[in-house]
Motif scaffolding. Structure first.
Motif, PDB file in Angstrom:
ATOM      1  N   HIS A 185       0.847  -1.196   0.000  1.00  0.00           N
ATOM      2  CA  HIS A 185       0.000   0.000   0.000  1.00  0.00           C
ATOM      3  C   HIS A 185       0.882   1.246   0.000  1.00  0.00           C
ATOM      4  N   PHE A 186       0.263   2.372  -0.344  1.00  0.00           N
ATOM      5  CA  PHE A 186       0.930   3.667  -0.223  1.00  0.00           C
ATOM      6  C   PHE A 186       0.844   4.106   1.225  1.00  0.00           C
ATOM      7  N   GLN A 187       2.003   4.332   1.818  1.00  0.00           N
ATOM      8  CA  GLN A 187       2.047   4.743   3.211  1.00  0.00           C
ATOM      9  C   GLN A 187       1.839   6.245   3.357  1.00  0.00           C
ATOM     10  N   SER A 188       2.409   7.018   2.425  1.00  0.00           N
ATOM     11  CA  SER A 188       2.267   8.479   2.448  1.00  0.00           C
ATOM     12  C   SER A 188       2.506   9.020   1.047  1.00  0.00           C
ATOM     13  N   LEU A 189       2.095  10.281   0.840  1.00  0.00           N
ATOM     14  CA  LEU A 189       2.271  10.935  -0.451  1.00  0.00           C
ATOM     15  C   LEU A 189       3.156  12.161  -0.366  1.00  0.00           C
ATOM     16  N   SER A 190       3.450  12.642   0.829  1.00  0.00           N
ATOM     17  CA  SER A 190       4.322  13.800   0.993  1.00  0.00           C
ATOM     18  C   SER A 190       5.207  13.579   2.220  1.00  0.00           C
ATOM     19  N   PRO A 191       6.411  14.144   2.233  1.00  0.00           N
ATOM     20  CA  PRO A 191       6.994  15.011   1.189  1.00  0.00           C
ATOM     21  C   PRO A 191       7.322  14.275  -0.113  1.00  0.00           C
ATOM     22  N   GLN A 192       7.249  12.945  -0.084  1.00  0.00           N
ATOM     23  CA  GLN A 192       7.427  12.154  -1.293  1.00  0.00           C
ATOM     24  C   GLN A 192       6.571  10.907  -1.159  1.00  0.00           C
ATOM     25  N   PRO A 193       6.138  10.336  -2.279  1.00  0.00           N
ATOM     26  CA  PRO A 193       5.372   9.098  -2.181  1.00  0.00           C
ATOM     27  C   PRO A 193       6.220   7.983  -1.576  1.00  0.00           C
ATOM     28  N   ASN A 202      10.718 -11.725   0.279  1.00  0.00           N
ATOM     29  CA  ASN A 202       9.469 -11.573   1.021  1.00  0.00           C
ATOM     30  C   ASN A 202       9.647 -10.787   2.319  1.00  0.00           C
ATOM     31  N   GLN A 203      10.655  -9.920   2.350  1.00  0.00           N
ATOM     32  CA  GLN A 203      10.884  -9.068   3.501  1.00  0.00           C
ATOM     33  C   GLN A 203      10.165  -7.737   3.305  1.00  0.00           C
ATOM     34  N   MET A 204       9.444  -7.294   4.329  1.00  0.00           N
ATOM     35  CA  MET A 204       8.676  -6.053   4.234  1.00  0.00           C
ATOM     36  C   MET A 204       9.553  -4.859   4.558  1.00  0.00           C
ATOM     37  N   GLY A 205       9.323  -3.767   3.848  1.00  0.00           N
ATOM     38  CA  GLY A 205      10.031  -2.526   4.107  1.00  0.00           C
ATOM     39  C   GLY A 205       9.304  -1.374   3.445  1.00  0.00           C
ATOM     40  N   SER A 206       9.874  -0.175   3.531  1.00  0.00           N
ATOM     41  CA  SER A 206       9.288   0.999   2.883  1.00  0.00           C
ATOM     42  C   SER A 206      10.207   1.463   1.760  1.00  0.00           C
ATOM     43  N   PHE A 207       9.604   2.093   0.765  1.00  0.00           N
ATOM     44  CA  PHE A 207      10.341   2.521  -0.431  1.00  0.00           C
ATOM     45  C   PHE A 207       9.838   3.905  -0.796  1.00  0.00           C
ATOM     46  N   GLY A 208      10.705   4.909  -0.636  1.00  0.00           N
ATOM     47  CA  GLY A 208      10.354   6.267  -1.011  1.00  0.00           C
ATOM     48  C   GLY A 208      10.948   6.627  -2.361  1.00  0.00           C
ATOM     49  N   ILE A 274      -2.903   5.231   2.550  1.00  0.00           N
ATOM     50  CA  ILE A 274      -3.686   6.270   1.887  1.00  0.00           C
ATOM     51  C   ILE A 274      -5.013   5.694   1.401  1.00  0.00           C
ATOM     52  N   ASP A 275      -6.087   6.432   1.659  1.00  0.00           N
ATOM     53  CA  ASP A 275      -7.429   6.010   1.252  1.00  0.00           C
ATOM     54  C   ASP A 275      -7.746   6.606  -0.121  1.00  0.00           C
ATOM     55  N   PHE A 276      -7.946   5.734  -1.130  1.00  0.00           N
ATOM     56  CA  PHE A 276      -8.277   6.187  -2.485  1.00  0.00           C
ATOM     57  C   PHE A 276      -9.758   5.969  -2.825  1.00  0.00           C
ATOM     58  N   SER A 277     -10.566   5.670  -1.815  1.00  0.00           N
ATOM     59  CA  SER A 277     -11.959   5.285  -2.082  1.00  0.00           C
ATOM     60  C   SER A 277     -12.886   6.459  -2.336  1.00  0.00           C
ATOM     61  N   ALA A 278     -12.419   7.692  -2.173  1.00  0.00           N
ATOM     62  CA  ALA A 278     -13.254   8.889  -2.346  1.00  0.00           C
ATOM     63  C   ALA A 278     -14.457   8.854  -1.403  1.00  0.00           C
ATOM     64  N   GLN A 279     -14.257   8.246  -0.217  1.00  0.00           N
ATOM     65  CA  GLN A 279     -15.283   8.214   0.829  1.00  0.00           C
ATOM     66  C   GLN A 279     -16.598   7.585   0.353  1.00  0.00           C
ATOM     67  N   GLU A 280     -16.518   6.603  -0.493  1.00  0.00           N
ATOM     68  CA  GLU A 280     -17.731   5.914  -0.924  1.00  0.00           C
ATOM     69  C   GLU A 280     -18.283   5.072   0.220  1.00  0.00           C
ATOM     70  N   ASP A 281     -19.617   4.934   0.245  1.00  0.00           N
ATOM     71  CA  ASP A 281     -20.251   4.178   1.329  1.00  0.00           C
ATOM     72  C   ASP A 281     -19.841   2.703   1.301  1.00  0.00           C
ATOM     73  N   MET A 282     -19.887   2.105   0.116  1.00  0.00           N
ATOM     74  CA  MET A 282     -19.552   0.684   0.002  1.00  0.00           C
ATOM     75  C   MET A 282     -18.540   0.475  -1.131  1.00  0.00           C
ATOM     76  N   PRO A 283     -17.304   0.874  -0.894  1.00  0.00           N
ATOM     77  CA  PRO A 283     -16.306   0.726  -1.962  1.00  0.00           C
ATOM     78  C   PRO A 283     -15.994  -0.751  -2.220  1.00  0.00           C
ATOM     79  N   THR A 284     -16.009  -1.138  -3.479  1.00  0.00           N
ATOM     80  CA  THR A 284     -15.637  -2.505  -3.856  1.00  0.00           C
ATOM     81  C   THR A 284     -14.163  -2.537  -4.220  1.00  0.00           C
ATOM     82  N   ASN A 285     -13.638  -3.736  -4.337  1.00  0.00           N
ATOM     83  CA  ASN A 285     -12.239  -3.886  -4.710  1.00  0.00           C
ATOM     84  C   ASN A 285     -11.984  -3.272  -6.085  1.00  0.00           C
ATOM     85  N   ARG A 286     -12.924  -3.487  -7.029  1.00  0.00           N
ATOM     86  CA  ARG A 286     -12.763  -2.938  -8.365  1.00  0.00           C
ATOM     87  C   ARG A 286     -12.790  -1.413  -8.349  1.00  0.00           C
TER      88      ARG A 286
END
Length: 361
Positions: A185-193, A202-208, A274-286
């Motif tokens: 997932h996107f963790q943040s968008l600023s100061p950089q994505p 299969n090791q988890m980390g962050s990538f800016g 980051i939430d990309f759902s535009a605050q929809e009531d019932m956002p689907t995966n698509r």
């Protein structure tokens, strides 16, 4: 004087033959015997293309039996010499261990107006029937034409380029050197994505990164297969595998990092970051996926977008000996492994190498 030219060729006095032909060209440039011996002179002096062109013109323009027979023999000699030269070059190339790596030869689209001549050259270089050669040349999208030792493939690629047939080669090893990060997932968008992602271990980390670093975007969909029960033509029950759905993919190419960020709907954690759902009531995966792609498109108008993976895959899926050796860096819930997954890895890697072959490591 033609008899003197013939005698000069018989004695292999090509300097004398050239001197005599120079005078004959001035006096009788259209004389078929003059043209025939010009072709012979081109042949013995290593001007193969000019010799072939003249021989073929004579076969179309004259009915003199001896000239027609001599022209056919000349073309046969040229073909034999070309095959021998290519074989010697292949043997020489294989003496270098680096040239024995497994690679692929990709044909790129060619304009329909240029296809007729290109098909003739393709047939000659690859020893194919001209009709089949024309069918193999793509009008749109890439075709995986051949796999094998990269040294041999590069020799063919150079000849094809000389014949104005667009193509390129790459090794499996170079594709495997590209870093693949599966995005959670996107963790943040600023100061950089910044994304949370998994590496090849299969090791988890962050990538800016910066949006400007993304130079190419691959959008594709991979089929999801399920076993279903259906009726055959005798109305008997039978089990068969069918495409039941598709998984959506988006690869972001960062050549300066020699890296690809791989995003796909079944692995993306839409409830995290980051939430990309535009605050929809019932956002689907698509819907969530579509919102994410809309956002990425708005941030990456400068990036080259490619979306013709499916057409490429149709030419690659039967290359199982190649695909079985290529880790896909894809984790889809499948009942059985599918060659579609490494085919996508192959396509994305080839796009990366095609346009940024020497990016820093």
């Amino acid at each position: 004087m033609i008899d003197r030219v013939a005698a000069a060729f018989e004695s292999k006095d090509y300097r004398e033959a050239a001197r005599l032909l120079k005078q004959l060209v001035k006096e009788s440039p259209e004389n078929p015997w003059v043209q025939f011996y010009i072709a012979r002179l081109h042949e013995v002096t290593g001007k193969s293309e000019a010799a072939e062109k003249t021989y073929r013109q004579l076969l179309c323009s004259t009915t003199i039996a001896k000239i027609m027979a001599g022209s056919r023999q000349g073309l046969q000699r040229l073909e034999k010499n070309e095959k021998q030269r290519r074989q010697e070059a292949i043997v020489q190339a294989k003496t270098d261990p680096n040239n024995t790596q497994l690679g692929v030869l990709i044909l790129e689209p060619i304009d329909s107006e240029a296809k007729t001549q290109a098909a003739k050259s393709f047939a000659r270089i690859m020893n194919l029937d001209p009709y089949k050669a024309r069918l193999l040349l793509p009008s749109r999208g890439w075709r995986l034409y051949r796999t094998g030792a990269i040294g041999e493939l590069r020799l063919y690629a150079q000849e094809l380029l000389s014949a104005k047939i667009p193509n390129f080669c790459a090794t499996l090893a170079d594709i495997q050197k590209i870093n693949i990060f599966r995005v959670s997932h996107f963790q943040s968008l600023s100061p950089q994505p910044t994304v949370v992602c998994y590496n090849d271990k299969n090791q988890m980390g962050s990538f800016g990164f910066q949006w400007s670093e993304v130079r190419q975007v691959i959008q594709a969909r991979l089929p999801i297969f399920e076993e279903v029960v259906d009726h055959d033509f005798l109305k008997r029950l039978e089990r068969k595998v069918q495409t039941q759905d598709y998984s959506q993919f988006c690869d972001l190419h960062l050549p300066s990092r020699r890296s690809i960020l791989r995003i796909y709907d079944s692995a993306y954690e839409f409830q995290q970051g980051i939430d990309f759902s535009a605050q929809e009531d019932m956002p689907t995966n698509r819907r969530n996926w579509n919102r994410l792609i809309e956002f990425l498109n708005s941030q990456l108008p400068h990036a080259k977008l490619l979306s013709d993976f499916t057409q490429f895959a149709e030419t690659a899926l039967d290359r199982t000996e190649l695909l079985d050796r290529l880790p896909s860096h894809i984790e889809l819930l499948r009942r059985a492994d599918s060659h579609w997954d490494p085919a996508f890895q192959l396509y994305s890697g080839l796009v990366f190498l095609r346009y940024f072959p020497s990016s820093p490591t």
